[in-house]
Design an enzyme around this catalytic site. Sequence first.
Site, PDB file in Angstrom:
ATOM      1  N   HIS A  18       0.827  -1.204   0.000  1.00 27.45           N
ATOM      2  CA  HIS A  18       0.000   0.000   0.000  1.00 27.45           C
ATOM      3  C   HIS A  18       0.867   1.262   0.000  1.00 27.45           C
ATOM      4  CE1 HIS A  18      -3.684   2.327   0.918  1.00 27.45           C
ATOM      5  NE2 HIS A  18      -2.828   3.116   1.560  1.00 27.45           N
ATOM      6  N   GLU A  19       1.785   1.318   0.963  1.00 33.30           N
ATOM      7  CA  GLU A  19       2.617   2.515   1.078  1.00 33.30           C
ATOM      8  C   GLU A  19       3.601   2.641  -0.076  1.00 33.30           C
ATOM      9  OE1 GLU A  19       1.992   4.823   3.068  1.00 33.30           O
ATOM     10  OE2 GLU A  19       0.563   3.770   4.327  1.00 33.30           O
TER      11      GLU A  19
END
Length: 329
Positions: A18-19
């Site tokens: 995600h990051e």
Amino acid sequence: MITAISFILVFCALVFFHEFGHFAAAKLNGIYVHQFALGMGPVLFKKKIGETEYSLRLLPIGGFVNMEGEDGESDHPRAFSNKKPFQRLIVLSSGPIMNFVLALILFFSVFTIIGFPSNIVGNVTDGFPAQVSGIERGDIIKTIDGRSIKSWEDVISAISSSKDTLDIVVVRNSKEIEFNIVPKLDNGRKIIGVTSGYQKNFFKSVKYSFLVVGDVIKGITSFLINLPLKGTQGGDVVGPVGMVGMIGKAAKESMVRLLQLSAMISINLGIFNLLPLPALDGGRIVFVLIELLRGKPVNKEAEGKVHFIGFVLLMALMVFLVFRDISKF
């Protein structure tokens, strides 16, 4: 021990993808990135490469990308807030998109390991029409009522849309054998008592990965749309503690089950982050869309207050879910 290790690995993978989506999109759009961190709390390891500091932190409960001008005004020419709206939309949406990419990779891994459903007969249930008629395990279903069968989806579709009697042609030992079978009704569905055998193929595994991810996204979206009208049952929403238990149970069952569950959680995480709620990626996307409609930026101080209130409410929800999970024990 297995539960704890499995949870940490799964959660770190979900957060990292995600990051990393936000991070990669920010870099590609020339945004100044101060930090990329995996985990929260005290720093275990850090290293600065170029302008960005990379760190691994003690608590495996999240991560973050710290961009210049992300939460306020900045005079820096490469600040997030000074980029064009479409660039900010790309950065904000890239995190959830990477969760969907991770789900595709995980489902592809599952299909590579065990194969995918095919038109080869797997198990034949005793006493059901297929077994009574003489269909055997390993038969390849070629046609149903003259309709060419190439996949398990074709089998289900042909049976469910059939008339009273099915004309099924199978291939067994390179010979075609024809059967006339009357389906049995089970909860309104027409069945003949066979399950799919599994087949391995690289390109079809890719195809099935996209199909499954698409079906899961549709299912979750439908649940969320109907949520205001139907509400939830006790097991519909699971908090962090419940998730730990689910991951631990899956890890003890098999690696395939753990991969499947991880893919499901990744899709849930991606969709959740796209919800138009303050403090989430979806909430930030809404403010960028409002800016596009107005033709001028939203007051950053006001937007920051909205996101802060949203963050507090999300933390309150998290605490509630934790206590509810614990109470179930």
